[in-house]
Design an enzyme around this catalytic site. Structure first.
Site, mmCIF file in Angstrom:
data_model
loop_
_atom_site.group_PDB
_atom_site.id
_atom_site.type_symbol
_atom_site.label_atom_id
_atom_site.label_comp_id
_atom_site.label_asym_id
_atom_site.label_seq_id
_atom_site.Cartn_x
_atom_site.Cartn_y
_atom_site.Cartn_z
ATOM 1 N N LYS A 48 27.728 0.463 88.011
ATOM 2 C CA LYS A 48 29.064 1.051 87.885
ATOM 3 C C LYS A 48 30.134 0.060 88.321
ATOM 4 O O LYS A 48 31.236 0.030 87.766
ATOM 5 C CB LYS A 48 29.154 2.343 88.701
ATOM 6 C CG LYS A 48 28.367 3.509 88.101
ATOM 7 C CD LYS A 48 28.552 4.765 88.930
ATOM 8 C CE LYS A 48 27.948 5.985 88.245
ATOM 9 N NZ LYS A 48 26.513 5.906 88.051
ATOM 10 N N GLY A 97 24.275 12.306 89.855
ATOM 11 C CA GLY A 97 24.799 12.780 91.132
ATOM 12 C C GLY A 97 24.098 12.205 92.349
ATOM 13 O O GLY A 97 24.447 12.541 93.495
ATOM 14 N N LYS A 133 39.213 6.975 94.394
ATOM 15 C CA LYS A 133 40.064 8.094 94.767
ATOM 16 C C LYS A 133 39.441 9.360 94.190
ATOM 17 O O LYS A 133 39.054 9.401 93.021
ATOM 18 C CB LYS A 133 41.466 7.896 94.191
ATOM 19 C CG LYS A 133 42.436 9.034 94.496
ATOM 20 C CD LYS A 133 42.787 9.104 95.970
ATOM 21 C CE LYS A 133 43.798 10.214 96.252
ATOM 22 N NZ LYS A 133 44.048 10.356 97.699
ATOM 23 N N TYR A 134 39.313 10.390 95.022
ATOM 24 C CA TYR A 134 38.750 11.646 94.542
ATOM 25 C C TYR A 134 39.869 12.494 93.972
ATOM 26 O O TYR A 134 40.774 12.926 94.692
ATOM 27 C CB TYR A 134 38.037 12.386 95.678
ATOM 28 C CG TYR A 134 37.368 13.667 95.225
ATOM 29 C CD1 TYR A 134 36.260 13.630 94.392
ATOM 30 C CD2 TYR A 134 37.872 14.902 95.629
ATOM 31 C CE1 TYR A 134 35.646 14.796 93.968
ATOM 32 C CE2 TYR A 134 37.263 16.081 95.207
ATOM 33 C CZ TYR A 134 36.147 16.015 94.382
ATOM 34 O OH TYR A 134 35.547 17.168 93.954
ATOM 35 N N LEU A 135 39.818 12.685 92.655
ATOM 36 C CA LEU A 135 40.831 13.497 91.987
ATOM 37 C C LEU A 135 40.511 14.977 92.185
ATOM 38 O O LEU A 135 39.389 15.406 91.934
ATOM 39 C CB LEU A 135 40.872 13.175 90.492
ATOM 40 C CG LEU A 135 41.138 11.712 90.120
ATOM 41 C CD1 LEU A 135 41.105 11.535 88.605
ATOM 42 C CD2 LEU A 135 42.472 11.242 90.672
ATOM 43 N N LYS A 169 25.665 18.627 84.923
ATOM 44 C CA LYS A 169 26.343 19.479 83.945
ATOM 45 C C LYS A 169 25.517 20.734 83.639
ATOM 46 O O LYS A 169 24.292 20.668 83.556
ATOM 47 C CB LYS A 169 26.564 18.687 82.648
ATOM 48 C CG LYS A 169 27.374 17.415 82.842
ATOM 49 C CD LYS A 169 27.265 16.525 81.632
ATOM 50 C CE LYS A 169 27.901 15.176 81.864
ATOM 51 N NZ LYS A 169 27.637 14.228 80.766
ATOM 52 N N ARG A 224 23.096 5.751 76.058
ATOM 53 C CA ARG A 224 22.009 6.543 75.484
ATOM 54 C C ARG A 224 22.597 7.747 74.775
ATOM 55 O O ARG A 224 23.779 8.039 74.921
ATOM 56 C CB ARG A 224 21.063 7.026 76.586
ATOM 57 C CG ARG A 224 21.788 7.783 77.697
ATOM 58 C CD ARG A 224 20.861 8.174 78.834
ATOM 59 N NE ARG A 224 21.588 8.546 80.031
ATOM 60 C CZ ARG A 224 22.075 9.741 80.294
ATOM 61 N NH1 ARG A 224 21.941 10.707 79.399
ATOM 62 N NH2 ARG A 224 22.709 9.993 81.409
ATOM 63 N N VAL A 227 22.083 14.772 76.587
ATOM 64 C CA VAL A 227 21.552 16.123 76.439
ATOM 65 C C VAL A 227 22.483 16.997 75.595
ATOM 66 O O VAL A 227 22.044 17.807 74.780
ATOM 67 C CB VAL A 227 21.326 16.758 77.823
ATOM 68 C CG1 VAL A 227 20.965 18.229 77.713
ATOM 69 C CG2 VAL A 227 20.242 15.997 78.587
ATOM 70 N N ARG A 270 22.914 24.686 79.370
ATOM 71 C CA ARG A 270 21.631 24.113 79.776
ATOM 72 C C ARG A 270 20.853 25.192 80.531
ATOM 73 O O ARG A 270 21.268 25.618 81.611
ATOM 74 C CB ARG A 270 21.833 22.900 80.671
ATOM 75 C CG ARG A 270 22.589 21.762 80.026
ATOM 76 C CD ARG A 270 22.465 20.505 80.849
ATOM 77 N NE ARG A 270 23.340 19.450 80.378
ATOM 78 C CZ ARG A 270 23.243 18.176 80.755
ATOM 79 N NH1 ARG A 270 22.306 17.825 81.614
ATOM 80 N NH2 ARG A 270 24.079 17.274 80.290
#
Length: 381
Positions: A48, A97, A133-135, A169, A224, A227, A270
């Site tokens: 990342k 996650g 920064k956490y939005l 998700k 890739r 899902v 899902r």
């Protein structure tokens, strides 16, 4: 297995094997086509931190943050303070996650950093992290992209993946109720520029966060098929896996950007073998299984009566997809399909999906990545 069967190519599916550059190299050395992007593109996006450096050079908008090589706790704490709390610690080599922590204040940073690094090391054998920064209450928007080996590169609209639990998700939809035509064109163009910057080939997904002011920021590129790709197939009429195989065969894309039309609306739920309240895995034997059907209903699953769900793999056991002329029709079909879907013998997330699709805020499209946590806590979106 490919050698034994005489297969010419391997499709690696959705999992971590699909983003394993070493596996793609091994296929090439064995003379077997890897149905996915080149190993160099996988490596470029596998970190990342490196991905953000590449996107920064390509002028793709980034969430304010730190993605440098210096991993000393002192520097990371200093960078977090510079960015401003709350911040998000993310494993650089991560996914699903893993190795991710939200930190609300400076006094909680050291413990969160240590926990994220431990988890990243265990999951990916790499404890390198980045800080963003956490939005608060953003939407998770991803753009489906295709690129061939002849210079063709285009986008197939967006998917809204904001309904998630612990960064996993649960519900996806397309198009996003938060995006108009102007923003759709802009974010689509940005996604295409992003994959061009890494000389991408085959299918991929460029992921963004969309804030309350409709500003979007690059998150990562998933190298890739994903899902949730069936909802894109439902609204475009394009078989994404077929197109992957065409590209891997050296053929050009069978369509151009003006050919792609957005037809109606689509949702995917899902269905996981999990306790819908505790989100703990629930392996076991399925005693009864009956999938819904009818116009605008699609079920992707290998389950059947007496099938055994083992504890060794991901808990996803089915994908329920609906399509309609508009969001309301697609939603109505999903509510009916969820009511008709019967899986007994194990617990599944079907009851939770029913509650989500009956929620007034969800029905209005008022969602964010914090929606599910707030929903479960009985708070408004």
């Amino acid at each position: 297995a490919a050698r034994r069967t005489g297969a010419q190519a391997i499709h690696p599916g959705y999992g971590f094997l699909s983003e394993n550059a070493g596996f793609a190299d091994t296929c090439a050395k064995a003379g077997i086509v890897f149905i996915g992007p080149p190993p160099a593109a996988i490596r470029a996006m596998g970190s990342k931190s490196e991905a953000k450096k590449i996107m920064e050079k390509a002028r793709v908008p980034l969430v304010p943050g730190y993605h440098g090589d210096d991993q000393s706790p002192e520097l990371l704490a200093k960078e977090a303070a510079r960015i401003g709390f709350p911040v998000l610690i993310k494993a650089s080599a991560g996914g699903g996650g893993k190795g991710m922590r939200v930190v609300e204040s400076a006094d909680k940073f050291a413990d969160a950093l240590a926990g994220a690094k431990r988890e990243a090391k265990a999951a990916f054998a790499d404890d390198h992290v980045l800080i963003e920064k956490y939005l608060t209450r953003p939407r998770h928007i991803e753009i489906q992209v295709f690129a061939d080996s002849h210079g063709g590169c285009l986008s197939l609209f967006e998917r809204d993946c904001s309904i998630q639990r612990r960064h996993q998700k649960l519900v996806e939809e397309t198009p996003s109720p938060a995006i108009d035509e102007r923003l759709r064109r802009e974010i689509g163009r940005t996604a295409v520029e992003a994959v061009k910057a890494i000389r991408y080939c085959n299918v991929g997904t460029v992921e963004f966060l969309l804030d309350k002011d409709r500003n979007f920021f690059f998150m990562e590129v998933n190298t890739r098929i994903q899902v949730e790709h069936p909802i894109t197939e439902m609204v475009t009429g394009i078989d994404l896996v077929k197109e992957q195989i065409r590209i891997a065969s050296g053929l050009p894309l069978s369509f151009k950007q003006p050919d792609i039309k957005l037809n109606g609306h689509s949702f995917e739920c899902r269905i996981n073998a999990e306790d819908p309240e505790k989100f703990t895995p629930c392996p076991g034997q399925i005693t009864k299984y009956s999938a819904p059907g009818g116009l605008g209903i699609r079920v992707d699953s290998a389950m059947e009566p007496n099938a055994v769900v083992v504890p060794y793999y991901d808990s996803l056991i089915a994908k329920l997809i609906t399509h309609g002329r508009d969001r309301q029709e697609a939603m109505a079909r999903m509510r009916r399909a969820l009511d008709e879907f019967v899986i007994e013998g194990i617990k599944t997330t079907i009851p939770l999906h029913r509650k989500i699709f009956n929620d007034p805020d969800f029905q209005k499209g008022h969602v964010s990545t914090t929606f599910l946590d707030r929903f479960l806590a009985g708070q408004s979106a």
